[in-house]
Design an enzyme around this catalytic site. Structure first.
Site, PDB file in Angstrom:
ATOM      1  N   GLY A  49       0.868  -1.179   0.000  1.00  0.00           N
ATOM      2  CA  GLY A  49       0.000   0.000   0.000  1.00  0.00           C
ATOM      3  C   GLY A  49       0.891   1.210   0.000  1.00  0.00           C
ATOM      4  O   GLY A  49       1.866   1.270  -0.747  1.00  0.00           O
ATOM      5  N   GLU A  50       0.604   2.152   0.854  1.00  0.00           N
ATOM      6  CA  GLU A  50       1.426   3.364   0.959  1.00  0.00           C
ATOM      7  C   GLU A  50       1.843   3.477   2.421  1.00  0.00           C
ATOM      8  O   GLU A  50       1.011   3.748   3.290  1.00  0.00           O
ATOM      9  CB  GLU A  50       0.590   4.556   0.485  1.00  0.00           C
ATOM     10  CG  GLU A  50       1.287   5.879   0.569  1.00  0.00           C
ATOM     11  CD  GLU A  50       2.659   5.868  -0.100  1.00  0.00           C
ATOM     12  OE1 GLU A  50       2.766   5.440  -1.265  1.00  0.00           O
ATOM     13  OE2 GLU A  50       3.627   6.277   0.568  1.00  0.00           O
ATOM     14  N   SER A  51       3.122   3.265   2.671  1.00  0.00           N
ATOM     15  CA  SER A  51       3.573   3.126   4.061  1.00  0.00           C
ATOM     16  C   SER A  51       3.343   4.390   4.887  1.00  0.00           C
ATOM     17  O   SER A  51       3.044   4.302   6.081  1.00  0.00           O
ATOM     18  CB  SER A  51       5.045   2.728   4.109  1.00  0.00           C
ATOM     19  OG  SER A  51       5.849   3.714   3.497  1.00  0.00           O
ATOM     20  N   CYS A  81       6.207  -5.260   0.650  1.00  0.00           N
ATOM     21  CA  CYS A  81       6.370  -3.916   0.075  1.00  0.00           C
ATOM     22  C   CYS A  81       6.188  -2.825   1.132  1.00  0.00           C
ATOM     23  O   CYS A  81       7.048  -2.688   1.993  1.00  0.00           O
ATOM     24  CB  CYS A  81       5.439  -3.755  -1.127  1.00  0.00           C
ATOM     25  SG  CYS A  81       5.975  -2.444  -2.234  1.00  0.00           S
ATOM     26  N   ARG A 110      12.873   3.475   0.519  1.00  0.00           N
ATOM     27  CA  ARG A 110      11.568   3.575  -0.160  1.00  0.00           C
ATOM     28  C   ARG A 110      11.767   3.912  -1.635  1.00  0.00           C
ATOM     29  O   ARG A 110      12.677   4.647  -1.984  1.00  0.00           O
ATOM     30  CB  ARG A 110      10.714   4.676   0.451  1.00  0.00           C
ATOM     31  CG  ARG A 110      10.108   4.322   1.787  1.00  0.00           C
ATOM     32  CD  ARG A 110       9.192   5.446   2.255  1.00  0.00           C
ATOM     33  NE  ARG A 110       7.998   5.545   1.440  1.00  0.00           N
ATOM     34  CZ  ARG A 110       7.390   6.689   1.136  1.00  0.00           C
ATOM     35  NH1 ARG A 110       7.872   7.837   1.548  1.00  0.00           N
ATOM     36  NH2 ARG A 110       6.294   6.682   0.405  1.00  0.00           N
ATOM     37  N   ILE A 139       6.172  -3.083  -7.255  1.00  0.00           N
ATOM     38  CA  ILE A 139       5.395  -1.883  -7.569  1.00  0.00           C
ATOM     39  C   ILE A 139       5.882  -0.748  -6.663  1.00  0.00           C
ATOM     40  O   ILE A 139       5.626  -0.770  -5.460  1.00  0.00           O
ATOM     41  CB  ILE A 139       3.881  -2.118  -7.353  1.00  0.00           C
ATOM     42  CG1 ILE A 139       3.398  -3.332  -8.150  1.00  0.00           C
ATOM     43  CG2 ILE A 139       3.080  -0.868  -7.739  1.00  0.00           C
ATOM     44  CD1 ILE A 139       2.025  -3.852  -7.736  1.00  0.00           C
ATOM     45  N   ARG A 140       6.564   0.216  -7.254  1.00  0.00           N
ATOM     46  CA  ARG A 140       7.166   1.299  -6.452  1.00  0.00           C
ATOM     47  C   ARG A 140       7.789   0.735  -5.169  1.00  0.00           C
ATOM     48  O   ARG A 140       7.535   1.193  -4.055  1.00  0.00           O
ATOM     49  CB  ARG A 140       6.137   2.391  -6.133  1.00  0.00           C
ATOM     50  CG  ARG A 140       5.725   3.177  -7.368  1.00  0.00           C
ATOM     51  CD  ARG A 140       4.676   4.245  -7.104  1.00  0.00           C
ATOM     52  NE  ARG A 140       5.096   5.208  -6.084  1.00  0.00           N
ATOM     53  CZ  ARG A 140       6.004   6.160  -6.265  1.00  0.00           C
ATOM     54  NH1 ARG A 140       6.639   6.276  -7.417  1.00  0.00           N
ATOM     55  NH2 ARG A 140       6.291   7.001  -5.300  1.00  0.00           N
ATOM     56  N   HIS A 183       5.271  -8.442  -4.035  1.00  0.00           N
ATOM     57  CA  HIS A 183       3.892  -8.764  -3.631  1.00  0.00           C
ATOM     58  C   HIS A 183       3.540 -10.219  -3.931  1.00  0.00           C
ATOM     59  O   HIS A 183       2.891 -10.494  -4.949  1.00  0.00           O
ATOM     60  CB  HIS A 183       2.913  -7.872  -4.405  1.00  0.00           C
ATOM     61  CG  HIS A 183       3.022  -6.429  -4.098  1.00  0.00           C
ATOM     62  ND1 HIS A 183       2.298  -5.824  -3.094  1.00  0.00           N
ATOM     63  CD2 HIS A 183       3.775  -5.456  -4.650  1.00  0.00           C
ATOM     64  CE1 HIS A 183       2.592  -4.537  -3.051  1.00  0.00           C
ATOM     65  NE2 HIS A 183       3.493  -4.290  -3.985  1.00  0.00           N
ATOM     66  N   GLU A 185       1.269 -11.824  -2.797  1.00  0.00           N
ATOM     67  CA  GLU A 185      -0.190 -11.966  -2.738  1.00  0.00           C
ATOM     68  C   GLU A 185      -0.852 -11.746  -4.103  1.00  0.00           C
ATOM     69  O   GLU A 185      -2.036 -11.981  -4.259  1.00  0.00           O
ATOM     70  CB  GLU A 185      -0.771 -11.002  -1.690  1.00  0.00           C
ATOM     71  CG  GLU A 185      -0.760  -9.514  -2.038  1.00  0.00           C
ATOM     72  CD  GLU A 185       0.584  -8.811  -1.783  1.00  0.00           C
ATOM     73  OE1 GLU A 185       1.601  -9.515  -1.598  1.00  0.00           O
ATOM     74  OE2 GLU A 185       0.614  -7.572  -1.795  1.00  0.00           O
TER      75      GLU A 185
HETATM   76  N1  GLN Z   1       6.055   3.074  -2.363  1.00  0.00           N
HETATM   77  C1  GLN Z   1       5.175   2.582  -1.347  1.00  0.00           C
HETATM   78  C2  GLN Z   1       5.542   3.116   0.029  1.00  0.00           C
HETATM   79  O1  GLN Z   1       6.510   3.783   0.185  1.00  0.00           O
HETATM   80  C3  GLN Z   1       5.150   1.068  -1.305  1.00  0.00           C
HETATM   81  C4  GLN Z   1       4.512   0.535  -2.548  1.00  0.00           C
HETATM   82  C5  GLN Z   1       3.784  -0.758  -2.407  1.00  0.00           C
HETATM   83  O2  GLN Z   1       3.483  -1.226  -1.304  1.00  0.00           O
HETATM   84  N2  GLN Z   1       3.434  -1.329  -3.532  1.00  0.00           N
HETATM   85  O3  GLN Z   1       4.851   2.851   0.956  1.00  0.00           O
END
Ligand code: GLN
Length: 204
Positions: A49-51, A81, A110, A139-140, A183, A185
């Site tokens: 997700g987005e930490s 992630c 990150r 993913i990112r 990921h 999952e």
């Molecule tokens: N870039 C996201 C973060 O810094 C992590 C990306 C992800 O969980 N797919 O949280």
């Protein structure tokens, strides 16, 4: 042991995908949004997700301290992630004062793979996962910049500009913390979650 109860941190992130894999493996998988729900679980998954958002929400839902406490007490946890970032003791490229659950003695960077390669896929040899290489979706994604003495490297990227970068680790006080930059999952291959359930069974 009867089916372990595995929580999935559910304030933000790809919660459903983790619940589905865990349920498919016979675990009792439950979303965790409140401290009382955290109390019930034998292990916890921190999703992608987005930490920064996940950390902020954990603080405002009064879940951050209970999370830090349970992890410090030895609860097994698996972060994918953003979840890896949340388990890291040290974050590079985080927001100022970005809170973290910690427990995993690593420096995590990150968005490490950079804008050019925001998302990519790779096949990885993964220590503790037998058979075919693990197909990994990034993913990112973060990578693990450095590891403390008690942390084992489980997988590295092979080839390309990120050759040799660490993307899966196991650590914590007795190896109860698992983290991947990618990921598992999302790919329909349950073997990394299976490894996590094995860790949970060993601990209980
Ligand atoms: N870039 C996201 C973060 O810094 C992590 C990306 C992800 O969980 N797919 O949280």
């Amino acid at each position: 042991m009867s089916a372990p109860t595995i929580g999935v941190f559910a304030l933000q992130g790809d919660v459903r995908e983790h619940l589905r894999v865990l349920t498919g493996l016979g675990a009792h998988a439950v979303p965790v949004r409140r401290p009382g729900e955290l109390d019930q679980v034998d292990g916890l998954v921190l999703p992608g997700g987005e930490s920064t958002t996940m950390a902020k929400l954990a603080v405002s839902f009064e879940l951050m301290e209970p999370l830090q406490k349970r992890v410090a007490q030895g609860m097994p946890a698996f972060g994918s992630c953003a979840g890896m970032i949340l388990l890291a003791e040290h974050i590079e490229g985080g927001t100022v004062g970005q809170p973290t659950i910690g427990g995993l003695d690593v420096v995590v960077r990150r968005n490490a793979f950079g804008r050019q390669v925001d998302s990519f896929e790779a096949d990885l040899d993964f220590v503790g996962v037998a058979g075919e290489p693990v197909h990994a979706v990034f993913i990112r994604a973060p990578w693990v910049e450095s590891t403390g003495a008690e942390v084992d490297v489980l997988a590295r990227v092979e080839g390309g500009p990120a050759d040799g970068r660490v993307v899966a680790v196991r650590g914590g006080d007795g190896g109860q913390l698992l983290a991947t930059s990618f990921h598992p999952e999302l790919t329909g291959d349950p073997r990394v979650h299976e490894l996590f359930l094995k860790i949970v069974r060993e601990r209980s």
